[in-house]
Design a protein around this motif. Structure first.
Motif: not given
Length: 110
Positions: A33-36, A49-54, A41-43
């Motif tokens: 889900g984090a990868y998706t 993006r990596i921080l949001e994934g974590i 992500a519009p970021e």
């Protein structure tokens, strides 16, 4: 091998195999889900993006268990319920955490 110690890949595999099935499902589905989320992500910033994934992965691990348990209780999906919850929390973990925090903060303010 260095002195009979287990390579890191084998250590990670042993740790993963020793976890309860639901926790393994949450980690796997949360990472997916984090990868998706990172892909779509519009970021523009990859760091963001990596921080949001974590953050999404942590949401999957901590909130996914609660959501997975609720889904399992309603539909009886077993591990599939935890996979679905982990993916949902991994992809939308930040929004879910904000929602839970807002709910708790609103109740505490009353």
């Amino acid at each position: 091998m260095n002195g009979g110690s287990m390579p890191i890949v084998d250590q990670v595999r042993a740790l993963y195999e020793a976890m309860p099935e639901q926790i393994s499902a949450l980690i796997l589905a949360g990472a997916a889900g984090a990868y998706t989320r990172a892909v779509f992500a519009p970021e523009e910033s990859w760091k963001r993006r990596i921080l949001e994934g974590i953050a999404g992965a942590f949401g999957a691990i901590f909130l996914g268990g609660l959501v997975g348990h609720a889904i399992d209780a309603v539909v009886g999906g077993g591990t599939w319920a935890y996979l679905a919850a982990g993916f949902i929390m991994g992809e939308g973990g930040i929004a879910a955490i904000r929602g839970v925090r807002k709910t708790i903060m609103d109740k505490g303010a009353k």
